[in-house]
Design an enzyme around this catalytic site. Structure first.
Site, short mmCIF file in Angstrom:
data_model
loop_
_atom_site.label_atom_id
_atom_site.label_comp_id
_atom_site.label_asym_id
_atom_site.label_seq_id
_atom_site.Cartn_x
_atom_site.Cartn_y
_atom_site.Cartn_z
N PHE A 282 21.66 64.56 -16.68
CA PHE A 282 21.14 65.26 -15.52
C PHE A 282 19.77 64.68 -15.18
O PHE A 282 18.88 64.64 -16.02
CB PHE A 282 21.01 66.77 -15.80
CG PHE A 282 20.54 67.52 -14.59
CD1 PHE A 282 21.42 67.87 -13.57
CD2 PHE A 282 19.19 67.87 -14.44
CE1 PHE A 282 20.98 68.55 -12.44
CE2 PHE A 282 18.75 68.55 -13.31
CZ PHE A 282 19.64 68.89 -12.31
N ASP B 211 14.06 59.60 -19.61
CA ASP B 211 13.80 60.79 -18.79
C ASP B 211 13.41 61.94 -19.71
O ASP B 211 14.25 62.55 -20.35
CB ASP B 211 15.06 61.14 -17.97
CG ASP B 211 14.86 62.37 -17.10
OD1 ASP B 211 13.83 63.07 -17.28
OD2 ASP B 211 15.73 62.66 -16.26
N LYS C 297 8.80 69.52 -15.45
CA LYS C 297 8.97 70.84 -16.08
C LYS C 297 7.68 71.42 -16.69
O LYS C 297 6.96 72.10 -15.99
CB LYS C 297 10.14 70.81 -17.05
CG LYS C 297 11.48 70.70 -16.28
CD LYS C 297 12.68 71.18 -17.06
CE LYS C 297 13.89 71.42 -16.16
NZ LYS C 297 14.73 70.24 -15.91
C1 LIG Z 1 15.21 69.43 -14.79
C2 LIG Z 1 15.43 67.99 -14.96
C3 LIG Z 1 15.29 67.09 -13.88
C4 LIG Z 1 15.04 67.55 -12.47
O1 LIG Z 1 13.83 68.23 -12.32
P1 LIG Z 1 13.56 69.06 -10.98
O2 LIG Z 1 12.12 69.48 -11.12
O3 LIG Z 1 14.51 70.19 -10.94
O4 LIG Z 1 13.76 68.14 -9.84
C5 LIG Z 1 15.43 65.73 -14.15
N1 LIG Z 1 15.69 65.28 -15.38
C6 LIG Z 1 15.83 66.11 -16.43
C7 LIG Z 1 16.10 65.55 -17.79
C8 LIG Z 1 15.72 67.49 -16.25
O5 LIG Z 1 15.91 68.31 -17.29
#
Ligand SMILES: *Cc1c(COP(=O)(O)O)cnc(C)c1O
Length: 415
Positions: free
Chosen positions: A137, A222, A251
């Site tokens: 994700f 990421d 986050k």
């Molecule tokens: C939550 C998340 C995203 C996206 O972040 P948003 O602030 O919702 O755009 C991208 N990568 C990872 C691993 C995430 O957990």
């Protein structure tokens, strides 16, 4: 909420979220106080955002002070608070430079742009593709949907953005096969959050690093969810001992203030020259004061000792719960305070049963329930969480054995 002519409740918010009928008006540390006065133990942290809990005095003071001085000036001018936040993030990581933005998807997308530009200015404009992993994700922009590759999110939004090659998770042979003349980067979460708290083996990450080095590719980790202390180190890559070239964050970076960042080595970011990328809001003084205040707390001596210690205790207690309720829980996963319970029953039922005990958890892929307490959770608060989880499991187990809809006893409000 308002009522329409037929008396049904309607909302003027676009219906993209299936919201629980519950609203909060206040928070105190690991507790959220609902509009009806009930106290909830927050083991969701706004999906891994409120790492320092709610209304942390240091964050409140820092934001209050900054809000009286300056909110926003644009990136046409120097922003000393941003210089300081970037310097501190670099000092605490592999990175040399930082680009600030406003969300996770924007940060991951910035990471992909950085990698493509690196290849382009290195004499390889044909290299623009990124290898990503099934179940990943990376956010909800058009390009990040393609990067994540999940059908349920892509459906109905037209052809997926070009340039992403999905391979099976933890399958090195598949990665090798996918590397071609147009490959620019490999991107992976060092611990998959939304995808079900799936751990990536350090040996797999090391192998990806080697493949990148051998083929002139950049490694993007990421850490939007796994970063900022969740796993017991400031960044998850530090546990695995594998150093990325580029790392998007968001986050928990601002402790609840919306802010994202792309961290990179100066080599990886060598194509990112004036005019190549931008953001109107990105890195504004208010956001930067939130980042600096978050770092003040996290970088203080002993902070990660606490997260590691409580994380180990938490997993031990969760393993006991799993042994007690094998009909509900199949597996305990994760690291530090990014933990998942793979459920036997539908994960949503377990989340609901936990909420009935006035505790918040979050669902994830692979039928997993994520438990993401604030990193400041005390041993006593963690024990309270275990007690509530135990009660939720006992209740769910009883009702599963007697499917003839026995009405649930009204839960007590504790806290
Ligand atoms: C939550 C998340 C995203 C996206 O972040 P948003 O602030 O919702 O755009 C991208 N990568 C990872 C691993 C995430 O957990």
């Amino acid at each position: 909420m308002s009522q329409n002519v037929s008396g049904a409740v309607t909302s003027h918010l676009m219906a993209t979220f299936a919201r629980v009928d519950l609203a909060f008006e206040r928070g105190e540390g690991v507790w959220l106080i609902a509009t009806n006065g009930e106290r909830y133990l927050d083991f969701a942290s706004g999906v891994a955002v409120n790492a320092l809990g709610h209304a942390h005095p240091h964050l409140v003071a820092a934001l209050a002070e900054q809000s009286q001085k300056l909110w926003h000036v644009s990136n046409l001018y120097e922003i000393p608070e941003g210089e300081r936040a970037a310097q501190r993030l670099c000092a605490a990581s592999f990175a040399d430079v930082v680009f600030f933005c406003n969300s996770g998807a924007e940060a991951v997308e910035g990471a992909i742009k950085t990698a493509r530009k690196y290849q382009s200015v290195s004499g390889h404009p044909e290299r623009y593709r990124a290898i990503t992993f099934e179940g990943a994700f990376h956010g909800r922009t058009l390009a990040m949907l393609a990067a994540g590759g999940q059908k349920k999110y892509l459906d109905g939004f037209g052809p997926p953005v070009e340039g992403f090659d999905q391979v099976a998770f933890n399958d090195l042979a598949a990665v090798k096969k996918a590397i071609g003349t147009e490959t620019a980067a490999i991107m992976i979460e060092p611990l998959m959050g939304e995808g079900g708290v799936r751990t990536v083996e350090p040996s797999f990450l090391r192998a990806l690093r080697e493949l990148c080095d051998q083929n002139g590719l950049l490694l993007i980790l990421d850490e939007v969810q796994s970063g900022m202390g969740r796993t017991g180190e400031l960044f998850a890559y530090q546990r695995a001992g594998v150093i990325p070239d580029i790392m998007p964050l968001a986050k928990a970076l601002g402790g609840g203030f919306p802010v994202g960042a792309v961290l990179a080595t100066s080599e990886a970011a060598k194509g990112m020259t004036p005019g190549t990328h931008g953001s109107t809001f990105g890195g504004n003084p208010l956001a930067m004061s939130a980042v600096n205040a978050t770092l003040d707390v996290m970088l203080a001596p002993g902070f990660f000792d606490h997260v590691k210690k409580i994380g180990i205790l938490f997993k031990q207690r969760l393993a006991e719960i799993k042994d007690r309720y094998p009909e509900l829980i199949a597996e305990v996963r994760g690291e530090g305070l990014l933990v998942g319970l793979r459920a036997v029953v539908p994960a949503g039922e377990l989340v609901n049963a936990i909420r009935a005990e006035k505790m918040l958890a979050v669902g994830a892929g692979d039928n997993v329930v994520r438990l993401l307490p604030p990193l400041i959770v005390s041993e006593q608060e963690m024990a309270e969480g275990i007690a509530r989880l135990d009660r939720a499991c006992a209740q769910l187990s009883r009702s599963a054995k007697r499917p003839a809809a026995v009405p649930r006893p009204k839960e007590e409000t504790a806290g």
